[in-house]
Design an enzyme around this catalytic site. Structure first.
Site, PDB file in Angstrom:
ATOM      1  N   LYS A  51      39.237   2.935  23.853  1.00  0.00           N
ATOM      2  CA  LYS A  51      40.550   2.702  23.236  1.00  0.00           C
ATOM      3  C   LYS A  51      40.430   2.497  21.730  1.00  0.00           C
ATOM      4  CE  LYS A  51      41.809  -1.177  25.169  1.00  0.00           C
ATOM      5  NZ  LYS A  51      40.811  -1.572  26.159  1.00  0.00           N
ATOM      6  N   ARG A  90      47.375  -7.991  27.810  1.00  0.00           N
ATOM      7  CA  ARG A  90      46.267  -7.864  28.750  1.00  0.00           C
ATOM      8  C   ARG A  90      46.608  -8.503  30.088  1.00  0.00           C
ATOM      9  NH1 ARG A  90      41.831  -7.098  25.142  1.00  0.00           N
ATOM     10  NH2 ARG A  90      39.879  -6.789  26.253  1.00  0.00           N
ATOM     11  N   ARG A 108      26.870   0.205  22.955  1.00  0.00           N
ATOM     12  CA  ARG A 108      27.396  -0.131  21.630  1.00  0.00           C
ATOM     13  C   ARG A 108      26.815  -1.413  21.045  1.00  0.00           C
ATOM     14  NH1 ARG A 108      33.758  -1.280  23.317  1.00  0.00           N
ATOM     15  NH2 ARG A 108      33.321  -3.236  24.371  1.00  0.00           N
ATOM     16  N   ARG A 119      27.415  -4.685  21.066  1.00  0.00           N
ATOM     17  CA  ARG A 119      28.171  -5.799  20.481  1.00  0.00           C
ATOM     18  C   ARG A 119      27.691  -7.106  21.104  1.00  0.00           C
ATOM     19  NH1 ARG A 119      34.309  -4.724  21.224  1.00  0.00           N
ATOM     20  NH2 ARG A 119      34.125  -6.373  22.784  1.00  0.00           N
ATOM     21  N   ARG A 158      34.303  -9.066  32.262  1.00  0.00           N
ATOM     22  CA  ARG A 158      35.444  -8.384  31.632  1.00  0.00           C
ATOM     23  C   ARG A 158      36.039  -7.321  32.544  1.00  0.00           C
ATOM     24  NH1 ARG A 158      31.939  -7.573  26.953  1.00  0.00           N
ATOM     25  NH2 ARG A 158      33.208  -5.906  26.143  1.00  0.00           N
TER      26      ARG A 158
HETATM   27  P1  ADP Z   1      36.992  -4.607  24.938  1.00  0.00           P
HETATM   28  O1  ADP Z   1      36.898  -3.389  24.083  1.00  0.00           O
HETATM   29  O2  ADP Z   1      35.750  -4.918  25.691  1.00  0.00           O
HETATM   30  O3  ADP Z   1      38.217  -4.627  25.795  1.00  0.00           O
HETATM   31  P2  ADP Z   1      38.148  -6.305  22.886  1.00  0.00           P
HETATM   32  O4  ADP Z   1      37.545  -6.123  21.549  1.00  0.00           O
HETATM   33  O5  ADP Z   1      39.478  -5.708  23.139  1.00  0.00           O
HETATM   34  O6  ADP Z   1      37.080  -5.832  23.957  1.00  0.00           O
HETATM   35  O7  ADP Z   1      38.246  -7.861  23.239  1.00  0.00           O
HETATM   36  C1  ADP Z   1      37.106  -8.709  23.165  1.00  0.00           C
HETATM   37  C2  ADP Z   1      37.448 -10.084  23.719  1.00  0.00           C
HETATM   38  O8  ADP Z   1      38.542 -10.673  22.981  1.00  0.00           O
HETATM   39  C3  ADP Z   1      37.934 -10.117  25.177  1.00  0.00           C
HETATM   40  O9  ADP Z   1      36.858 -10.102  26.095  1.00  0.00           O
HETATM   41  C4  ADP Z   1      38.718 -11.441  25.200  1.00  0.00           C
HETATM   42  O10 ADP Z   1      37.844 -12.547  25.255  1.00  0.00           O
HETATM   43  C5  ADP Z   1      39.370 -11.461  23.823  1.00  0.00           C
HETATM   44  N1  ADP Z   1      40.739 -10.878  23.859  1.00  0.00           N
HETATM   45  C6  ADP Z   1      41.127  -9.697  23.302  1.00  0.00           C
HETATM   46  N2  ADP Z   1      42.433  -9.454  23.531  1.00  0.00           N
HETATM   47  C7  ADP Z   1      42.893 -10.502  24.253  1.00  0.00           C
HETATM   48  C8  ADP Z   1      44.155 -10.841  24.831  1.00  0.00           C
HETATM   49  N3  ADP Z   1      45.229 -10.034  24.713  1.00  0.00           N
HETATM   50  N4  ADP Z   1      44.258 -11.995  25.513  1.00  0.00           N
HETATM   51  C9  ADP Z   1      43.219 -12.815  25.649  1.00  0.00           C
HETATM   52  N5  ADP Z   1      41.990 -12.557  25.165  1.00  0.00           N
HETATM   53  C10 ADP Z   1      41.817 -11.415  24.468  1.00  0.00           C
END
Ligand code: ADP
Length: 181
Positions: A13, A88, A127, A129, A140
């Site tokens: 995404k 989410r 990746r 991270r 996740r």
């Molecule tokens: P990924 O690409 O793995 O989905 P993101 O960069 O989108 O990872 O998100 C990393 C972390 O940030 C998530 O695992 C969560 O802990 C937190 N996070 C991101 N967006 C939200 C959200 N809308 N609500 C709650 N936590 C979030």
């Protein structure tokens, strides 16, 4: 255009959002990036969010929603945005609806990137991270299945399904093509 991007972690995404943002001329608003920026700058919000992110858990909705609302109210997001990582959960989707109503706008569509779990794990391990180790990846994915996947039904006919396997360019072309309909 006001779009939400959905898909499991590792669906690509974020990569697609960067390209789409440039091509469509609208800002990419990623909650993950916003949290990581706050952690990097050592803000209070970053400090509060960090323990959840490191564990692969969701940051509390109240904190996340407050951050998103402030970002959506910035000037560059007035005419459109690509929202990546929010909502989410169904609770967050209801909150987003409330924000949009308050702003007198609505979504133009919800892009759902579909990808198999094998590809997801492979991409995330690749990746490198900080929160991309096998345990948090598993957490996740579970959070995605139980909390986020229900949004596909929630958004119903607003959903635009895109197959997120193949090259970055192919996936981007498919997305732009689907947005024209
Ligand atoms: P990924 O690409 O793995 O989905 P993101 O960069 O989108 O990872 O998100 C990393 C972390 O940030 C998530 O695992 C969560 O802990 C937190 N996070 C991101 N967006 C939200 C959200 N809308 N609500 C709650 N936590 C979030």
């Amino acid at each position: 255009m006001r779009l939400v991007l959905l898909g499991p972690p590792g669906a690509g995404k974020g990569t697609q959002a960067v390209i789409l943002s440039e091509k469509l001329g609208i800002p990419h608003i990623s909650t993950g990036d916003l949290f990581r920026a706050n952690i990097g700058e050592g803000t209070d919000l970053g400090k509060e969010a960090q323990e959840y992110i490191d564990a692969g858990k969701l940051v509390p909705t109240e904190l996340t929603a407050r951050m998103v609302k402030a970002r959506l109210q910035e000037d560059d997001a007035k005419d459109g945005f690509l929202l990546d990582g929010f909502p989410r959960t169904v609770e967050q989707a209801d909150i987003l609806n409330g924000f949009l109503e308050e702003f007198g706008t609505k979504l133009d569509g919800v892009i759902n990137y579909q990808v198999s779990e094998d590809v997801v794990v492979e991409r995330m391990l690749g990746r490198g991270r900080a929160d991309d180790n096998e345990d948090t990846i598993r957490t996740r994915l579970e959070v995605y299945r139980s909390e986020t996947a229900p949004l596909i039904d929630y958004y119903g006919d607003q959903i635009i399904n895109i197959t997120a396997e193949g090259t970055v360019e192919d996936i981007n072309a498919r997305t732009l093509e689907a947005l024209q309909h």
